[in-house]
Design an enzyme around this catalytic site. Structure first.
Site, PDB file in Angstrom:
ATOM      1  N   ASP A  22     -68.530 -19.611  29.342  1.00  0.00           N
ATOM      2  CA  ASP A  22     -66.933 -20.374  29.407  1.00  0.00           C
ATOM      3  C   ASP A  22     -67.105 -21.753  29.812  1.00  0.00           C
ATOM      4  O   ASP A  22     -68.333 -22.072  29.885  1.00  0.00           O
ATOM      5  CB  ASP A  22     -66.259 -19.498  30.728  1.00  0.00           C
ATOM      6  N   SER A  23     -65.953 -22.302  29.801  1.00  0.00           N
ATOM      7  CA  SER A  23     -66.013 -23.730  30.256  1.00  0.00           C
ATOM      8  C   SER A  23     -66.512 -24.022  31.548  1.00  0.00           C
ATOM      9  O   SER A  23     -67.072 -24.946  32.304  1.00  0.00           O
ATOM     10  CB  SER A  23     -64.571 -24.494  29.922  1.00  0.00           C
ATOM     11  N   TYR A  54     -61.454 -26.754  28.423  1.00  0.00           N
ATOM     12  CA  TYR A  54     -61.450 -26.613  26.723  1.00  0.00           C
ATOM     13  C   TYR A  54     -60.145 -26.556  26.402  1.00  0.00           C
ATOM     14  O   TYR A  54     -59.880 -26.863  25.081  1.00  0.00           O
ATOM     15  CB  TYR A  54     -62.287 -25.396  26.418  1.00  0.00           C
ATOM     16  N   GLY A  55     -59.147 -26.242  27.187  1.00  0.00           N
ATOM     17  CA  GLY A  55     -57.892 -26.039  26.880  1.00  0.00           C
ATOM     18  C   GLY A  55     -57.164 -27.302  26.089  1.00  0.00           C
ATOM     19  O   GLY A  55     -56.290 -27.300  25.445  1.00  0.00           O
ATOM     20  N   CYS A  85     -64.254 -16.835  27.199  1.00  0.00           N
ATOM     21  CA  CYS A  85     -63.424 -17.742  27.298  1.00  0.00           C
ATOM     22  C   CYS A  85     -62.538 -17.496  26.110  1.00  0.00           C
ATOM     23  O   CYS A  85     -63.046 -17.314  24.855  1.00  0.00           O
ATOM     24  CB  CYS A  85     -63.981 -19.151  26.957  1.00  0.00           C
ATOM     25  N   ASN A  86     -61.315 -17.396  26.386  1.00  0.00           N
ATOM     26  CA  ASN A  86     -60.422 -17.095  25.158  1.00  0.00           C
ATOM     27  C   ASN A  86     -60.045 -18.280  24.424  1.00  0.00           C
ATOM     28  O   ASN A  86     -59.834 -17.855  23.057  1.00  0.00           O
ATOM     29  CB  ASN A  86     -58.763 -16.902  25.858  1.00  0.00           C
ATOM     30  N   THR A  87     -60.121 -19.588  24.680  1.00  0.00           N
ATOM     31  CA  THR A  87     -60.058 -20.822  23.967  1.00  0.00           C
ATOM     32  C   THR A  87     -61.017 -20.487  22.850  1.00  0.00           C
ATOM     33  O   THR A  87     -60.921 -20.893  21.627  1.00  0.00           O
ATOM     34  CB  THR A  87     -60.230 -22.061  24.919  1.00  0.00           C
ATOM     35  N   GLU A 162     -60.642 -24.555  39.225  1.00  0.00           N
ATOM     36  CA  GLU A 162     -62.184 -25.370  39.351  1.00  0.00           C
ATOM     37  C   GLU A 162     -62.269 -26.466  40.540  1.00  0.00           C
ATOM     38  O   GLU A 162     -63.093 -26.581  41.070  1.00  0.00           O
ATOM     39  CB  GLU A 162     -62.274 -26.277  38.071  1.00  0.00           C
ATOM     40  N   CYS A 194     -56.378 -16.592  29.576  1.00  0.00           N
ATOM     41  CA  CYS A 194     -57.443 -17.577  29.846  1.00  0.00           C
ATOM     42  C   CYS A 194     -58.259 -16.797  31.043  1.00  0.00           C
ATOM     43  O   CYS A 194     -57.737 -16.159  31.879  1.00  0.00           O
ATOM     44  CB  CYS A 194     -57.082 -18.794  30.519  1.00  0.00           C
ATOM     45  N   THR A 195     -59.736 -16.908  31.008  1.00  0.00           N
ATOM     46  CA  THR A 195     -60.450 -15.933  31.913  1.00  0.00           C
ATOM     47  C   THR A 195     -60.360 -16.947  33.527  1.00  0.00           C
ATOM     48  O   THR A 195     -60.898 -16.013  34.213  1.00  0.00           O
ATOM     49  CB  THR A 195     -61.888 -16.107  31.377  1.00  0.00           C
ATOM     50  N   HIS A 196     -60.086 -18.113  33.494  1.00  0.00           N
ATOM     51  CA  HIS A 196     -59.778 -18.461  34.682  1.00  0.00           C
ATOM     52  C   HIS A 196     -58.588 -17.933  35.506  1.00  0.00           C
ATOM     53  O   HIS A 196     -58.579 -17.927  36.728  1.00  0.00           O
ATOM     54  CB  HIS A 196     -59.407 -20.031  34.710  1.00  0.00           C
TER      55      HIS A 196
HETATM   56  N1  DGL Z   1     -61.274 -19.855  30.581  1.00  0.00           N
HETATM   57  C1  DGL Z   1     -61.466 -20.452  29.214  1.00  0.00           C
HETATM   58  C2  DGL Z   1     -60.438 -19.454  28.452  1.00  0.00           C
HETATM   59  O1  DGL Z   1     -60.418 -18.464  28.736  1.00  0.00           O
HETATM   60  C3  DGL Z   1     -61.338 -21.900  29.329  1.00  0.00           C
HETATM   61  C4  DGL Z   1     -60.467 -22.807  30.005  1.00  0.00           C
HETATM   62  C5  DGL Z   1     -60.452 -24.196  29.701  1.00  0.00           C
HETATM   63  O2  DGL Z   1     -61.477 -24.716  30.004  1.00  0.00           O
HETATM   64  O3  DGL Z   1     -59.184 -24.865  29.685  1.00  0.00           O
HETATM   65  O4  DGL Z   1     -59.876 -20.138  27.737  1.00  0.00           O
END
Ligand code: DGL
Length: 289
Positions: A22-23, A54-55, A85-87, A162, A194-196
């Site tokens: 993930d990021s 990453y978004g 990471c979904n992105t 974060e 998004c996994t966050h």
């Molecule tokens: N947690 C990641 C996702 O699921 C990345 C989020 C990010 O870094 O913007 O997309």
């Protein structure tokens, strides 16, 4: 283009682990699911903390980062990679699946499948890059063409997680603002795209109505991974599991943040990823504030 080892070599070359990346700390919500559903697996975790979020990255950058991470993971001897990471899943999965010899799983289709099983009015919250890719919209419409979908990007959520600001009034106000259109649309199901975002569940669940169904795509992705490991004869049945954490940014910072979800101080190492052949076209974005 093929990177890494073939599947037989991976399995026999040493402790075959599952790679997840993930990021940042979003991948910990996927790791939690792996601990629950695949308790005997050893995991290699990579958080690209030097380059999050990453978004707000371009599709080219995300594809480049994913290729770098997978190339590094191939050299670590992974038997499978789950994109936590979904992105990355939305922007890079289709391209990279054929470039590496181990199975690579993403979150979008498992999330869409889980949501269409229960939802009649589906909301998706995700990063800007994921929303712009329309990956969830397309996956849901393919499975359930008549189910309406509302998507919302939530660019401030990842920085909030974060920066460990989950319990602040700012987090709540931001969530209220992002969820307002979904409340107005009366969605009955919300995908954490998004996994966050599952880290924000305690806040989100106080804003949406009590009967809302929450879909964490990690649950279905890990279930699919378990089936695939069984089908390939790659599942570990020995209970000696371990997780190794690597980040591209500050190891102490990741450790300080991760402890609240892991319940212990993990060992975290910083790693420099290898350059790979295809360079991103856009310039590096501004760092997280
Ligand atoms: N947690 C990641 C996702 O699921 C990345 C989020 C990010 O870094 O913007 O997309």
């Amino acid at each position: 283009m093929k990177h890494g080892f073939n599947r037989r070599q991976v399995v026999t070359a040493g402790p075959a682990r599952i790679g997840i990346f993930d990021s940042g700390v979003g991948g910990l919500t996927v790791l939690r699911e792996i601990y629950r559903q695949l308790p005997n697996e050893s995991v290699l975790y990579f958080g690209d903390t030097a380059r999050l979020p990453y978004g707000s990255r371009s599709p080219e950058e995300i594809l480049y980062f994913v290729r770098q991470i997978l190339t590094w993971m191939a050299h670590q001897g992974v038997k499978m990679v789950m994109m936590a990471c979904n992105t990355s899943s939305a922007l890079a999965l289709d391209q990279v699946q054929s470039e590496f010899s181990f199975p690579i799983l993403g979150l979008i289709r498992p999330g869409a499948q889980a949501a269409t099983r229960v939802g009649r009015r589906i909301g998706v919250i995700a990063t800007e890059a994921t929303v712009n890719s329309q990956a969830y919209l397309n996956a849901i419409q393919e499975l359930a063409p008549h189910v309406p979908v509302w998507q919302g990007s939530c660019p401030k959520f990842v920085p909030i997680v974060e920066a460990n600001q989950l319990k602040t009034p700012y987090a709540r106000q931001t969530a209220e603002r992002y969820l307002q259109p979904l409340l107005a649309a009366q969605v009955d199901t919300l995908i954490y795209g998004c996994t966050h975002y599952p880290h924000l569940a305690p806040v989100l669940k106080t804003i949406l109505p009590g009967q809302t169904q929450y879909i964490d795509p990690a649950i279905s992705m890990v279930a699919a991974a378990a089936r695939e490991l069984d089908a390939l004869g790659l599942r570990s049945h020995t209970p000696a599991w371990s997780t190794e954490f690597y980040v591209s940014g500050s190891a102490p910072e990741f450790k300080r943040l991760a402890v609240q979800w892991l319940g212990h101080q993990p060992q975290v190492r910083q790693v420099r990823l290898p350059a790979v052949a295809i360079q991103p076209v856009s310039s590096p974005p501004t760092p997280i504030k």
